[in-house]
Design an enzyme around this catalytic site. Sequence first.
Site, PDB file in Angstrom:
ATOM      1  N   SER A   1     -12.779  -3.783   5.872  1.00 38.73           N
ATOM      2  CA  SER A   1     -11.959  -4.526   6.801  1.00 38.73           C
ATOM      3  C   SER A   1     -12.434  -5.964   7.037  1.00 38.73           C
ATOM      4  CB  SER A   1     -11.963  -3.804   8.156  1.00 38.73           C
ATOM      5  OG  SER A   1     -13.259  -3.821   8.730  1.00 38.73           O
TER       6      SER A   1
ATOM      7  N   LYS B   1     -16.477 -12.502  12.607  1.00 37.98           N
ATOM      8  CA  LYS B   1     -15.348 -11.582  12.461  1.00 37.98           C
ATOM      9  C   LYS B   1     -14.670 -11.439  13.814  1.00 37.98           C
ATOM     10  CE  LYS B   1     -14.270  -6.873  10.765  1.00 37.98           C
ATOM     11  NZ  LYS B   1     -14.818  -5.621  10.183  1.00 37.98           N
TER      12      LYS B   1
ATOM     13  N   SER C   1     -16.922  -1.484   5.379  1.00 40.64           N
ATOM     14  CA  SER C   1     -16.180  -2.711   5.704  1.00 40.64           C
ATOM     15  C   SER C   1     -16.942  -4.016   5.534  1.00 40.64           C
ATOM     16  CB  SER C   1     -15.652  -2.640   7.138  1.00 40.64           C
ATOM     17  OG  SER C   1     -14.524  -1.817   7.200  1.00 40.64           O
TER      18      SER C   1
END
Lengths: 478, 96, 490
Positions: free
Chosen positions: C157, C82, C181
């Site tokens: 997210s 990420k 997330s």
Amino acid sequence: MEWETVIGLEIHAQLATRSKIFSGSATAYGAEPNTQADLVDLGYPGVLPVLNGEAVRMAVRFGLAIGARIAPRSVFARKNYFYPDLPKGYQISQYELPIVAEGALEIVLDDGTRKRIGITRAHLEEDAGKSLHEGLPGVSGIDLNRAGTPLIEIVSEPDMRSAKEAVAYMKKVHTLVRYLEICDGNMQEGSFRCDANVSVRRKGADKFGTRAEIKNLNSFRYVEKAINFEVERQIELIESGGKVVQETRLYDPDKGETRSMRSKEEANDYRYFPDPDLLPVAVGPEVIESLRATLPELPDEKAARFVREHGLSEYDAGVLTASRELGAYYEDVVRIVGHDPKLCANWVMGDLAAFLNRDNLEVGQSKVGSAALAGLVTRIVDATISGKIAKEVFEAMWETGDGADAVIEQKGLRQITDTGAIEAAIDEVMAKNPGQLADYRSGKDKLFGFFVGQVMKATGGKANPAQLNELLKKKLAG
Amino acid sequence: MSLSRTDIENIARLARLELSEAEIPVYADSLSRIFAFVGDLERAPTEGITPMAHPLPGLSQRLRPDEVTETDRRDLYQRNAPRVEAGLYLVPKVIE
Amino acid sequence: MTALPSLPAPTVAGLARGLARGEYSSVELTRACLARIAAGQPALNAFVTVTDESALAAAAAADAARAAGHAGALTGVPIAHKDIFCTEGVLTTCGSKMLSGFVSPYDATVVRGLKAAGTVMLGKLNMDEFAMGSSNETSFFGPVRNPWDPTKVPGGSSGGSAAAVAARLAPAATATDTGGSIRQPAALCGITGIKPTYGRVSRYGMIAFASSLDQGGLITVSAEDAALLLGPMSGFDPRDSTSVDSPVPDYAATLGDSLEGLTIGLVREFFDKGLDGDCGQRVREAIAVYERLGAKVREVSCPNLPLSVPTYYVVAPAECSSNLARFDGVRFGHRCESPRNLADLYCRSRGEGFGAEVKRRIMTGTYVLSAGYFDAYYLKAQRVRQLISADFARAFGECDLLLGPTAPTTAFGIGEKNDDPITMYLNDIYTIGANLAGLPAMSIPCGFAGGLPVGLQLIGPHFSEARMLNAAHRYQQETDWHLRVPSAWA
């Protein structure tokens, strides 16, 4: 109308750790800009603070030295504001739960009385960087080497009533942090500085007046001058119908005045909250006790001992304990001489202090070491030289680095204790001054001093004063 | 709970965020909704409850040894800096 | 779309076995991933940066290490990070214009740990800006699309992580979870996600959103894969004061343990009126599987849990308003053109560099911490947080794991929930509680509703990752939901 001044100080003392409070960067002064600022100091994305244990231990030692309460659990909070020297946009400080609370120190006033100054709290925090303006047209340059240097902020009660008291208190704290070896006390480099909260009120009023905060005072002289200026300003303002506004002011040493800091005037709302990157700091009783055991003899204890053991006055004891080094120097001299501690004190506080002051040196840098001074004092005590000659010897020792005996020999300053030699000098003087001799013998006793002076002159000041007195009396009597 | 234009301007100033004219009413509306929603907390009985600042209870701060572990890496770290001169980060004049 | 090379095995476990047996090299496997990424990028936008060259170099080095007899269990396995994790010498954007040119000078501890374990980094994954969002629509680099239906969001997210793994562009991905997330996008994309206990995984190098809630974790195909990857990224880190100094168990070793005697608690508050009927039905079916595996199921109540969303929307913005203050245009990040003065430098750099949702949260947080509101909002929320934590603690007195839905609905349409922030925030209603209490939690696929995946959430007591992974793995041995791949990406 009589006015009373009310002063509280917030002293910032940089802790003498090797590395920063939350990072492994060096804290050394004077490095090239930004070469001692690592990712944590720069507030880089993703990095986190890790607390330096030595900073915690130093703060605890300070707390113990002022008889304060050490919080079993203290909390770091974020003080949020934007400023270029504050890389993260917040300063990590302690807010609601400081590590040290409720201590006190005593200062000695001019009339010799003692006054207790309360210390509300002392908390750990990180220093900010520096903004530089010189040689940069239209811009400022930011150096973050200082960012993250550990500080303790020592907050006093509003207990001081004059600039002099404020300076006495600040000096006391300065002495203490250096005794504890937690701060180098270097004010030029900013290691020890303070903000002064100053207000005035009419004598007898029970409420404090509105205060102004004078920021970043880094010398004792500036503290005194800035406070005195500010007090005058506030009194004049009120007497001419104005009102003091609560604000931050800056002292301008060139102009000798304080002025409002517009940039910080904007309503500050620091939005303190516990720093989620740091856990509560626990200081248990066993840690406190082990740190208590490391405390040196503190200035007040040492001064009391000097009075008790060496028979010094409180004033002298206070002067000799102003720094740990000076006290140690003095005690070295006394130990080597073995007696006459009062005479030793006079030499340390007199000629030594004067020469140090003249050459702007610390006692540790003295050109006459404690053993050398002890050698000199010994020669006074054993009557090799007189006290007056000793001053000349001391100066020569300072300039040449030689010992007392070497100087005495080289310069032939050894005191004349040979009765025959003194008698010969007396005879010579008597022969040269028959008129004065006759006057003396007819009852003008005051002329005795004249004869002493003449003989001293003739012997280059080296005649032993006691012997001279005795022999002269006999000879003059005829 | 409803936030005014002035509220938004004050918050934005405190947070150092420039907002366009068009953004102000949008934020006034959405923040008002958020605070109306968050207002539900009022009803929770929290007397005598200690605020929870950390998710793991009972832990205390670990202390790092006082050692210098970092060396000068200024050139690397300043590669991301928008304006640098003579090793200094440049900003518009700071007025004190 | 060009022809899509397929991966030789569906899971990290399978790929690791293939590499160990020499069935293919890491370079071959990495090439296949890079080809899938290249093919997938226009449709899914899952990556911000693809590090082709360094990936192939790392793969070659992994192959060499294996040839020299130095291979570990994960040597040569390609993964993606990420873009919230700092990666040395590689663009690290956090999904923001603010950091659109930021090259990190250092590796996050998670990145370093996985690198040391021999994994190969394929690139950096798209995400909601500064991890603030539940749909991956707030990214400066554009929305990520759900591989099951490109008109739908992947969740957020960690939307890039979830989409990349769901479409098998990467066998596994790191992710972070502040309020759901990891779990919510895992649920919406039909894969496995684990958020470990707060403090289990170092936050060093993970760009902070809300420091007391953020936790790094994984998005993988299976619980077994999560167990294999979690070890190397876990453990005490002297650079993170909130990381916990306790040993990291061998998570894979206990995956097969029996669930006989396991007590599962169904949290009554999770089965509320907001839960979509079909999603609720899939969760109930999963419960039945657990009962067949020998688990006892009982209902428990966490009465303060419904307050978790409002609590979160005080605490998280408060922390974020402070954490994001460092982005000021001075040392890194976006700086406005020709600032007139210092205030202008700050306000415009930040105004231009941050997107709308980030600004909204910064303002919310600034407000709740400001004078006069601190007690009413921030302290109040931290007190309610205590109550929520106590509810969980009480529940774990009665059961070993909690079970419920991960999200109230399946993936929603792109643009569908952008009008009212509250509608979007309520997506995380079932996941936020675990963050507030610092608990480990997972989402695993448990079926489909209307052709879209449904996630089952497991929550355990602090540091119960091993038991949770064990429970997830046993379920995945009974079911194959986690192995389903969207047809376009098969």
